[in-house]
Design a protein around this motif. Structure first.
Motif, short mmCIF file in Angstrom:
data_model
loop_
_atom_site.label_atom_id
_atom_site.label_comp_id
_atom_site.label_asym_id
_atom_site.label_seq_id
_atom_site.Cartn_x
_atom_site.Cartn_y
_atom_site.Cartn_z
N HIS A 38 -72.87 37.27 -13.75
CA HIS A 38 -73.68 38.64 -13.47
C HIS A 38 -73.71 38.81 -12.04
O HIS A 38 -74.40 39.40 -11.58
CB HIS A 38 -74.91 38.02 -14.34
CG HIS A 38 -74.59 37.58 -15.39
ND1 HIS A 38 -74.69 39.39 -16.40
CD2 HIS A 38 -75.00 36.90 -16.18
CE1 HIS A 38 -74.80 38.24 -18.07
NE2 HIS A 38 -74.81 36.80 -17.03
N ASP A 39 -72.89 38.06 -10.95
CA ASP A 39 -72.59 38.90 -10.09
C ASP A 39 -71.80 39.36 -9.55
O ASP A 39 -70.09 39.09 -9.68
CB ASP A 39 -72.06 37.40 -8.79
CG ASP A 39 -72.56 37.38 -7.39
OD1 ASP A 39 -71.45 38.40 -7.17
OD2 ASP A 39 -72.67 36.80 -6.60
N ASN A 45 -74.84 30.04 -10.76
CA ASN A 45 -76.18 29.67 -11.06
C ASN A 45 -76.22 28.50 -9.15
O ASN A 45 -77.15 28.67 -9.40
CB ASN A 45 -76.50 29.18 -12.28
CG ASN A 45 -76.13 30.33 -12.88
OD1 ASN A 45 -76.86 31.42 -12.70
ND2 ASN A 45 -76.05 30.04 -14.11
N HIS A 46 -75.07 27.66 -8.83
CA HIS A 46 -75.99 26.87 -8.01
C HIS A 46 -74.95 26.91 -7.24
O HIS A 46 -75.18 25.56 -6.62
CB HIS A 46 -75.55 25.38 -8.83
CG HIS A 46 -76.28 25.11 -9.96
ND1 HIS A 46 -77.92 25.18 -9.83
CD2 HIS A 46 -76.48 24.87 -11.10
CE1 HIS A 46 -78.61 24.93 -10.99
NE2 HIS A 46 -77.71 24.91 -11.75
N GLY A 69 -81.14 34.16 -19.22
CA GLY A 69 -81.08 35.23 -19.07
C GLY A 69 -82.68 35.88 -19.11
O GLY A 69 -83.25 35.75 -18.77
N GLN A 70 -82.66 35.74 -20.70
CA GLN A 70 -84.06 36.10 -21.53
C GLN A 70 -85.31 35.36 -20.91
O GLN A 70 -86.19 35.90 -20.84
CB GLN A 70 -83.77 36.26 -23.02
CG GLN A 70 -83.04 36.88 -23.43
CD GLN A 70 -82.70 37.06 -24.74
OE1 GLN A 70 -82.43 35.33 -25.70
NE2 GLN A 70 -82.46 38.16 -25.47
N LEU A 74 -82.82 35.91 -10.50
CA LEU A 74 -81.81 36.43 -11.56
C LEU A 74 -80.83 35.37 -11.95
O LEU A 74 -79.38 36.20 -12.32
CB LEU A 74 -80.77 37.43 -9.85
CG LEU A 74 -81.34 38.77 -9.60
CD1 LEU A 74 -80.57 39.29 -9.28
CD2 LEU A 74 -82.54 38.99 -10.62
N ASN A 75 -80.62 33.96 -12.00
CA ASN A 75 -80.46 33.18 -12.31
C ASN A 75 -79.92 33.81 -13.85
O ASN A 75 -81.16 34.13 -14.46
CB ASN A 75 -80.58 32.11 -12.47
CG ASN A 75 -80.03 31.51 -11.12
OD1 ASN A 75 -79.08 32.35 -10.22
ND2 ASN A 75 -80.67 30.12 -11.04
#
Length: 492
Positions: free
Chosen positions: A171-172, A146-147, A426-427, A450-451
């Motif tokens: 999620h990548d 994420n970072h 995510g939500q 999209l994080n």
């Protein structure tokens, strides 16, 4: 090699009547490089916390290894990085630490700087190096990307590919493909494990989904055919039975034994058809259980009266005396999908803030169309709270459309009753994206939207942007998303 065995696992949060896991069984090999996938809110982080013993559950989890969770919680970020590593791994050997840093392309001098002076990407790499100093542990790595910018993601995926014995939540798609050899997926109705990387798993899932949809269509037709035939046969048997007490058209006496036998035979045939119909219905109920809802979304962006929406000419941005980016030139024209790319700290978010109208010190020329309406999705979700109804009202958006978009992004109706502050990461990002899609604007600006968002929702958002071609400027480190979406890339 040892096994982690999960048997009859059932778990629900206190006060919740819906189970996260319900009588789940599977086992993991501690030598695997395991990718962990599933839609937001399905229980990925919950499962990691169950392995760590944080919650009570019914069933059994047996393992002959200890578990370590990433990211580590760092209490005093002002401390020197070396002291923070010593707190995490008290018995580490210095040469091993230097080796891990070298693999992650970090120089040793980061150890002697305060942790909070490191960039987010450097902090992530340092903590990963500390994680892999933990021997005889199975590592639980929760969304490390994420970072990380694109370059750092490639480097970290290569680093993880050289290791083994971990669960990786990410999620990548490209990141997972580069560093895992098994996939653990939480589906709508079950948990399954497959050998291979994410692309292998996705290909198998699509194949299974297509097979089930074809079978479903075939069984639906079978059920209708059998149902119609059973009704006809049942009607015939009743009509024949009625003739037992009457006379034939010729006036001769009816053979009741023959008619009764014929009616019974027809009734038996009708019952047989009913059984076959029920069997087909039962078989049909086993299908489509794990086909994810990914209906298309709709967006209606306002047309602007000019083709050119905004323009930067030789713009340099400063924070105090420090220049964060220099000599940037770009045009935003209607219908373009522009990706801003560059390493962390290269000024991407600063350019976005300038275009959005925040007070930013800059030199050069910046022009923005008069009465240009912009919808902005920020990286930060910490401000989100209250109900979805109150959030829609306070932001002046159509509540039914807002909730409809969230439903299509895999929100259950139960979720609508909860406070947004209790949502998963995510939500929360989906709430910001749904709000943006509801707003009547000329330009969407999304900063790392999209994080934390699950892969299927990412694909769904891709389809939306490709179908409706809104004008959008975005920063995103998911290389697949950028490759599929961007009509223009600006590299800083």
């Amino acid at each position: 090699m040892s096994l982690i065995k999960v048997m009859n696992l059932t778990f629900a949060y206190d006060g919740s009547y819906d189970h996260i896991f319900d009588d789940v069984n599977f086992q993991l090999d501690t030598d695997w490089k395991l990718g962990f996938t599933g839609r937001n809110g399905r229980g990925k982080t919950t499962f990691l916390n169950l392995l760590l013993g944080k919650y009570e559950y019914s069933g059994n989890i047996s393992a002959n290894v200890s578990f370590e969770y990433f990211p580590f919680h760092v209490k005093n970020k002002g401390d020197n990085t070396l002291d923070i590593i010593s707190d995490i791994v008290p018995d580490y050997l210095h040469w091993q630490l230097v080796r891990e840093l070298s693999l992650l392309k970090l120089s040793e001098d980061v150890l002697y700087r305060p942790f909070d002076t490191l960039s987010n990407g450097e902090q992530t790499k340092v903590l990963l190096a500390a994680l892999f100093l933990k021997e005889n542990s199975f590592l639980l790595i929760d969304e490390p990307t994420n970072h990380l910018d694109m370059e750092a993601r490639k480097l970290v995926s290569k680093y993880l590919n050289s290791k083994s014995g971990f669960i990786l939540v990410s999620h990548d798609r490209s990141f997972l493909d580069n560093c895992v050899d098994h996939i653990l997926s939480i589906n709508k109705t079950n948990v399954e494990i497959q050998k291979g990387n994410f692309s292998d798993w996705w290909e198998n899932k699509q194949r299974q989904d297509h097979y089930e949809l074809a079978e479903n269509d075939k069984l639906r037709k079978d059920i209708k055919r059998l149902s119609d035939a059973a009704k006809r046969t049942s009607n015939w048997s009743h009509e024949v039975e009625k003739t037992k007490n009457g006379t034939r058209n010729s006036g001769s006496k009816v053979d009741k034994g023959y008619v009764g036998h014929k009616a019974a035979k027809m009734m038996k045939r009708s019952k047989s058809m009913e059984q076959r119909q029920q069997s087909a219905i039962d078989e049909k109920s086993l299908l489509l259980r794990n086909i994810e809802s990914s209906e298309s979304l709709k967006i209606a962006q306002l047309p602007y009266h000019k083709n050119l929406l905004a323009e930067l000419e030789h713009v340099s941005i400063y924070y105090g005396e420090k220049q964060v980016c220099g000599d940037i030139s770009l045009k935003i024209e209607q219908g373009q999908r522009i990706a801003l790319q560059g390493k962390n700290g290269s000024g991407k978010s600063s350019i976005i803030k300038l275009i959005c109208g925040e007070p930013i010190h800059y030199t050069g020329t910046f022009r923005k169309g008069s009465q240009l309406k912009i919808s902005y999705v920020s990286q930060d979700t910490s401000h989100l709270q209250g109900t979805l109804t109150s959030y829609a009202a306070s932001n002046g958006i159509d509540e039914s459309l807002f909730k409809s978009i969230l439903r299509k992004l895999d929100f259950s109706r139960v979720q609508f009753e909860k406070d947004i502050s209790a949502f998963s990461g995510g939500q929360k990002k989906k709430v910001l994206i749904a709000k943006s899609l509801c707003e009547k604007v000329h330009l969407q600006i999304w900063d790392e939207p999209l994080n934390f968002i699950d892969i299927i929702s990412r694909m769904q958002i891709e389809e939306l942007l490709l179908e409706y071609s809104p004008t959008i400027l975005f920063v995103e480190h998911d290389s697949e998303f950028c490759k599929n979406i961007a009509t223009k890339i600006i590299e800083l």
